[in-house]
Design a protein around this motif. Structure first.
Motif, mmCIF file in Angstrom:
data_model
loop_
_atom_site.group_PDB
_atom_site.id
_atom_site.type_symbol
_atom_site.label_atom_id
_atom_site.label_comp_id
_atom_site.label_asym_id
_atom_site.label_seq_id
_atom_site.Cartn_x
_atom_site.Cartn_y
_atom_site.Cartn_z
ATOM 1 N N VAL A 161 0.867 -1.174 0.000
ATOM 2 C CA VAL A 161 0.000 0.000 0.000
ATOM 3 C C VAL A 161 0.905 1.226 0.000
ATOM 4 O O VAL A 161 1.667 1.432 0.942
ATOM 5 C CB VAL A 161 -0.916 0.012 1.242
ATOM 6 N N VAL A 162 0.846 1.992 -1.061
ATOM 7 C CA VAL A 162 1.783 3.116 -1.156
ATOM 8 C C VAL A 162 1.056 4.458 -1.227
ATOM 9 O O VAL A 162 -0.081 4.540 -1.664
ATOM 10 C CB VAL A 162 2.713 2.968 -2.378
ATOM 11 N N GLY A 163 1.747 5.495 -0.757
ATOM 12 C CA GLY A 163 1.202 6.845 -0.876
ATOM 13 C C GLY A 163 0.090 7.150 0.111
ATOM 14 O O GLY A 163 -0.631 8.125 -0.056
ATOM 15 N N LYS A 203 -13.332 10.013 -2.303
ATOM 16 C CA LYS A 203 -13.925 9.572 -3.566
ATOM 17 C C LYS A 203 -13.615 8.107 -3.836
ATOM 18 O O LYS A 203 -12.760 7.512 -3.192
ATOM 19 C CB LYS A 203 -13.369 10.422 -4.705
ATOM 20 N N THR A 204 -14.280 7.567 -4.826
ATOM 21 C CA THR A 204 -14.105 6.160 -5.159
ATOM 22 C C THR A 204 -12.658 5.853 -5.600
ATOM 23 O O THR A 204 -12.027 6.678 -6.254
ATOM 24 C CB THR A 204 -15.139 5.745 -6.233
ATOM 25 N N GLY A 205 -12.156 4.698 -5.167
ATOM 26 C CA GLY A 205 -10.819 4.258 -5.575
ATOM 27 C C GLY A 205 -9.666 4.996 -4.924
ATOM 28 O O GLY A 205 -8.567 5.011 -5.450
ATOM 29 N N GLY A 231 -8.525 4.251 -1.849
ATOM 30 C CA GLY A 231 -7.841 3.402 -0.881
ATOM 31 C C GLY A 231 -8.488 3.311 0.489
ATOM 32 O O GLY A 231 -7.873 2.797 1.436
ATOM 33 N N LYS A 232 -9.723 3.759 0.624
ATOM 34 C CA LYS A 232 -10.383 3.743 1.942
ATOM 35 C C LYS A 232 -10.568 2.320 2.470
ATOM 36 O O LYS A 232 -10.178 2.008 3.595
ATOM 37 C CB LYS A 232 -11.773 4.433 1.857
ATOM 38 N N SER A 233 -11.173 1.470 1.636
ATOM 39 C CA SER A 233 -11.431 0.095 2.087
ATOM 40 C C SER A 233 -10.116 -0.632 2.311
ATOM 41 O O SER A 233 -9.932 -1.336 3.310
ATOM 42 C CB SER A 233 -12.245 -0.667 1.037
ATOM 43 N N LEU A 234 -9.203 -0.430 1.364
ATOM 44 C CA LEU A 234 -7.927 -1.131 1.424
ATOM 45 C C LEU A 234 -7.144 -0.790 2.696
ATOM 46 O O LEU A 234 -6.706 -1.688 3.428
ATOM 47 C CB LEU A 234 -7.109 -0.735 0.193
ATOM 48 N N PRO A 275 -7.897 12.091 -3.922
ATOM 49 C CA PRO A 275 -7.597 11.297 -5.125
ATOM 50 C C PRO A 275 -6.082 11.217 -5.342
ATOM 51 O O PRO A 275 -5.347 12.105 -4.910
ATOM 52 C CB PRO A 275 -8.250 12.101 -6.251
ATOM 53 N N TYR A 276 -5.644 10.151 -5.994
ATOM 54 C CA TYR A 276 -4.211 9.992 -6.270
ATOM 55 C C TYR A 276 -3.809 10.817 -7.489
ATOM 56 O O TYR A 276 -4.606 10.977 -8.410
ATOM 57 C CB TYR A 276 -3.897 8.526 -6.562
ATOM 58 N N ASP A 277 -2.558 11.281 -7.499
ATOM 59 C CA ASP A 277 -2.071 11.896 -8.733
ATOM 60 C C ASP A 277 -1.344 10.822 -9.552
ATOM 61 O O ASP A 277 -1.175 9.679 -9.096
ATOM 62 C CB ASP A 277 -1.171 13.107 -8.437
#
Ligand SMILES: Nc1ncnc2c1ncn2[C@@H]1O[C@H](COP(=O)(O)OP(=O)(O)OP(=O)(O)O)[C@@H](O)[C@H]1O
Ligand SMILES: [Mg+2]
Length: 400
Positions: free
Chosen positions: A36-38, A67-69, A71-74, A218-220
């Motif tokens: 799990v990064v970032g 927002k979706t995707g 990493g919340k669940s992860l 959100p990720y960049d």
């Protein structure tokens, strides 16, 4: 060996030379924390909330939005699993239950799932009745199990909590100890991708639940690239072209920084290369994977539509492909639609009906309609445009 099997030149169960460990790029796979990064700050926060519970104290409650995707669940699952391991090293029993409320929306279903998850992590063969008992009964079963197995702390992850039909479960979790139902320390991680839910949650549950609030951004493109780099051992050595990861990351960054999209595209590109019996994954497969995903999404969108709507969409797609323009008057679309209906041997709908259906499609986000001023004395009229590439629309219409 039978004649039939010896005549095959290859092992039908052999799956090609692309993947070394495809599990790593399957969505739904919960990787080790090291992959799990970032999300270091977020991991530290959730870790901090569960920290006391790994030493026999009470966990804090955490609410996660984003927002979706993102990493919340992860992050929640990885950190909780890690906390369970750490507690074990300290001779403390920290158990957890992961409940995805979009799958278990009623209080009864969610409470039952909580009990079942607890049992599976306890590794016992206890069972819970499938039906016939109330949400409160399932919760009582949970409290009894916590006591019977001398659990020190219990962490419940309520994912997509906005889907839960009311807050009974949340309330009883936050009060179980003070109401004397359980001696176990109880902590909750609430997750939602609806930021608007925050207000509602704040109003409806007591302040004890608002210990920690986290927002996942959100990720960049750089972070997405990092995420994929940490999974590249899903593929065999040297099969990935150098530009595959940067390109996949850049495309996903454009799609609102959604890591799920990035991982899915990565996997899909590999699968397409594998299907084509290619020896390498090139950026062309990444493009194909994206197109395929859009076709699939569009297929789902149009699959529920009537044949006439599909003919109308086909007409618009063919016009778009044919002409060097993207906006068409209702009359132009109607002409071609009429001809398609004839070839399909069905009676075409009336002009007015088609005009109305076109407005409806724009409502569904499949097309876009715009009033255009005509020339002098012409008045204004509607022009329609496909939102998606005509290739994708035709691909979806043909694929059905
Ligand atoms: N920081 C990360 N490091 C590695 N992989 C990640 C990271 N964040 C997300 N992923 C990948 O993206 C996928 C989606 O992430 P996750 O399920 O945590 O999203 P989410 O925030 O819960 O989204 P949703 O609101 O749609 O449920 C994960 O399965 C994982 O493969
Ligand atoms: Mg999630």
């Amino acid at each position: 060996m039978s004649e039939q099997s010896s005549s095959r030149s290859h092992d039908i169960f052999e799956s090609g030379d692309i993947f070394a460990n495809r599990e790593l790029v399957r969505v739904g796979h919960v990787p080790e924390l090291g992959r799990v990064v970032g999300r270091d700050d977020e991991i530290n926060e959730v870790g901090g909330a569960l920290g006391p519970a790994t030493r026999g104290g009470p966990p804090e409650t955490t609410i996660i939005y984003g927002k979706t995707g993102t990493g919340k669940s992860l992050v929640s699952r990885c950190v909780t699993r890690e906390a369970n391991r750490r507690a074990e090293e300290n001779d403390v029993s920290l158990q957890y239950a992961y409940v995805d409320c979009s799958d278990y929306q009623s209080e009864t279903q969610a409470s039952r799932e909580m009990a079942r998850e607890l049992i599976s992590h306890l590794g016992t063969d206890e069972s819970v009745p499938r039906t016939g008992i109330s949400a409160a009964d399932y919760r009582d079963i949970t409290w009894e199990l916590l006591e019977k197995y001398a659990v020190d702390s219990f962490v419940v992850i309520l994912d997509e909590i906005d889907k839960l039909s009311d807050d009974q479960l949340l309330r009883s979790l936050s009060r179980a100890r003070e109401s004397g139902k359980s001696d176990t320390f109880i902590g909750v991680i609430c997750i939602s991708n609806k930021i608007a839910y925050r207000e509602r949650l704040n109003e409806r549950v007591d302040s004890s639940l608002q210990d920690n609030e986290l927002i996942f951004d959100p990720y960049d493109a750089g972070e997405l690239q990092d995420i994929l780099e940490h999974r590249k051992d899903a593929f065999k050595e040297d099969v990935l072209d150098d530009d595959v990861i940067p390109k996949t990351a850049a495309l996903a960054a454009r799609e609102h920084g959604d890591a799920r999209k990035a991982v899915e595209t990565f996997y899909e590109a590999g699968r397409l290369a594998e299907k084509a019996n290619a020896s390498r994954v090139t950026v062309d497969y990444v493009d194909d994977a994206i197109t395929q995903a859009e076709v699939n999404r569009f297929e789902r969108l149009v699959s529920g539509q009537t044949p006439h709507v599909k003919h109308i969409l086909r007409a618009l797609a063919l016009l778009t492909e044919d002409k060097q323009q993207s906006r068409f008057k209702t009359a132009e679309i109607y002409d071609l639609y009429e001809r398609i209906a004839e070839t399909e041997e069905t009676d075409p709908l009336s002009y007015d009906r088609v005009a109305r259906l076109l407005k409806e499609q724009s409502f569904l986000g499949i097309t876009e309609s715009e009033h255009t001023g005509g020339g002098p004395g012409e008045g204004s009229y509607l022009k329609h445009r496909l939102i998606r590439d005509p290739d994708i629309v035709l691909g979806a219409l043909n694929g059905e």
